[in-house]
Design a protein around this motif. Structure first.
Motif, PDB file in Angstrom:
ATOM      1  N   VAL A 209      18.256   7.288  -3.215  1.00 27.26           N
ATOM      2  CA  VAL A 209      17.150   7.043  -2.483  1.00 27.26           C
ATOM      3  C   VAL A 209      16.518   5.702  -2.735  1.00 27.26           C
ATOM      4  N   ARG A 210      16.037   5.197  -1.771  1.00 28.42           N
ATOM      5  CA  ARG A 210      15.345   3.692  -2.108  1.00 28.42           C
ATOM      6  C   ARG A 210      14.089   3.841  -0.978  1.00 28.42           C
ATOM      7  N   SER A 211      13.033   3.894  -1.627  1.00 33.35           N
ATOM      8  CA  SER A 211      11.824   3.788  -0.989  1.00 33.35           C
ATOM      9  C   SER A 211      10.890   2.881  -1.131  1.00 33.35           C
ATOM     10  N   ARG A 212      10.696   1.674  -0.401  1.00 31.37           N
ATOM     11  CA  ARG A 212       9.876   0.616  -0.436  1.00 31.37           C
ATOM     12  C   ARG A 212       9.337   0.114   0.985  1.00 31.37           C
ATOM     13  N   HIS A 213       7.922  -0.394   0.861  1.00 27.65           N
ATOM     14  CA  HIS A 213       7.527  -1.005   2.027  1.00 27.65           C
ATOM     15  C   HIS A 213       7.422  -0.009   3.279  1.00 27.65           C
ATOM     16  N   VAL A 218      18.450   6.828   2.476  1.00 24.30           N
ATOM     17  CA  VAL A 218      19.103   7.799   1.721  1.00 24.30           C
ATOM     18  C   VAL A 218      20.680   7.576   2.158  1.00 24.30           C
ATOM     19  N   GLY A 219      21.419   7.640   1.028  1.00 28.11           N
ATOM     20  CA  GLY A 219      22.854   7.532   1.125  1.00 28.11           C
ATOM     21  C   GLY A 219      23.657   8.690   0.217  1.00 28.11           C
ATOM     22  N   LEU A 220      24.460   9.650   0.864  1.00 26.75           N
ATOM     23  CA  LEU A 220      25.032  10.543   0.004  1.00 26.75           C
ATOM     24  C   LEU A 220      26.411  10.257  -0.140  1.00 26.75           C
ATOM     25  N   GLU A 260      30.407   5.123  -2.648  1.00 28.09           N
ATOM     26  CA  GLU A 260      30.114   4.748  -4.022  1.00 28.09           C
ATOM     27  C   GLU A 260      29.302   3.673  -4.155  1.00 28.09           C
ATOM     28  N   LYS A 261      29.329   2.680  -3.431  1.00 27.58           N
ATOM     29  CA  LYS A 261      28.935   1.397  -3.430  1.00 27.58           C
ATOM     30  C   LYS A 261      27.325   1.385  -3.680  1.00 27.58           C
ATOM     31  N   ILE A 262      26.772   2.462  -2.974  1.00 24.38           N
ATOM     32  CA  ILE A 262      25.416   2.519  -3.272  1.00 24.38           C
ATOM     33  C   ILE A 262      24.800   2.632  -4.461  1.00 24.38           C
TER      34      ILE A 262
END
Length: 342
Positions: A209-213, A218-220, A260-262
């Motif tokens: 999870v990345r939450s900015r600005h 969300v990447g599973l 898996e890269k995320i």
């Protein structure tokens, strides 16, 4: 450094302390001072709650955009000051606010993450963990699930979890979750992540999870999750699914070729795939506290094809200048000016 004064520091004491602000802003070059602030919550547990809250206030203030309408700013300020004063947060002693603290208070509440911190910080028995610029940290939750926090991020959760309530966490910034599956029925089986207007419900799985600005990504990687948004809408995600949420809607939904890269950032400090210069700049600002000025806005659209995997900012800047036709000047340690190389 006179350390005795920190024994009973209030929130405002921290926000008025130049040495503390210098450290949180990533400008502290003295290794002794940096080590002291890093270990502060352990050295002074009685002041640890105010310390963590002040870190979040300053980080939110630094990420807040400038105000165009001063009248609107003043009206919001009045509402926010009143809101904070009535929250009744145990560790915070409210006194008169100087200009810097007032601005920080506004930024804290009006940003999505900041509002979450004020709202949930006042709840009893909440644990909060935050990282500074360039720092990563792995947190073990009460159910033994693990969360890896990226730089300039924060997570909050109840200190104790029971089988009668859902396992809930609140995230600001970026985090990788490896959730433990609990073989039981009832509310305690649920694991819910709250971030910027969405809730992510999981069982046993791993996701980022990345939450900015104002935008949440969300990447599973493994398992299955359900994303709830706009109160009555939801989306079930399967391995490899990726979504972005902003402005009360899902703006991007797609399948990742290599999901898996995320999570590569948990192993390599700076990693990008087919990134634009604008995306790289955003990471430098969010995760490392840089101020970046770009002479021509069109430069932000320049893209570096393929993967970038470097361990520090200096290597990243070298990649940028050797791959793109740009010049990077450094007026100060934490300031970059990017111009065309023509």
């Amino acid at each position: 450094m006179n350390n005795d004064k920190y024994l009973d520091y209030s929130l405002q004491d921290f926000l008025d302390d130049d040495a503390f602000i210098k450290w949180v802003s990533g400008k502290e070059q003295d290794p002794v001072a940096a080590e002291f602030w890093s270990e502060f919550p352990v050295l002074y547990p009685a002041a640890a709650a105010n310390f963590k809250f002040a870190v979040t206030v300053i980080r939110s203030y630094r990420s807040q955009e400038f105000w165009n309408n001063k009248d609107n700013k003043a009206r919001v300020l009045e509402r926010i000051t009143a809101t904070i004063a009535t929250q009744g947060a145990r560790p915070v002693r409210m006194r008169w606010l100087n200009n810097w603290v007032r601005a920080a208070a506004v930024a804290l509440v009006i940003t999505a993450g900041g509002f979450m911190i004020v709202n949930h910080y006042s709840r009893p028995h909440m644990e909060q963990v935050a990282t500074g610029y360039g720092e990563m940290r792995t947190v073990t939750l009460p159910d033994h699930s693990t969360v890896t926090l990226n730089a300039s991020s924060a997570i909050s959760f109840n200190e104790e979890w029971s089988d009668k309530q859902a396992r809930e966490v609140w995230i600001e910034g970026e985090a990788y979750f490896d959730v433990k599956h609990i073989n039981r029925t009832g509310p305690g089986q649920q694991f819910i992540v709250h971030s910027n207007g969405i809730s992510i419900e999981v069982l046993g799985t791993s996701f980022n999870v990345r939450s900015r600005h104002g935008r949440t990504k969300v990447g599973l990687i493994t398992g299955k999750i359900k994303v709830d948004y706009n109160k009555d809408r939801s989306l079930v995600m399967l391995p490899g699914d990726y979504v972005e949420y902003a402005d009360n809607k899902l703006s991007v939904t797609r399948k990742l070729d290599k999901p898996e890269k995320i999570k590569r950032w948990t192993e390599i400090q700076l990693t990008f795939t087919d990134a634009t210069l604008g995306e790289i700049i955003e990471t430098l600002q969010d995760n490392y506290g840089y101020t970046v000025k770009v002479a021509d806005a069109s430069l932000r659209k320049l893209k570096i094809e393929g993967d970038i995997n470097v361990t520090n900012v200096e290597e990243l800047l070298t990649v940028i200048t050797t791959t793109l036709n740009v010049t990077i000047d450094r007026p100060s340690k934490k300031e970059l000016v990017i111009t065309s190389g023509k």
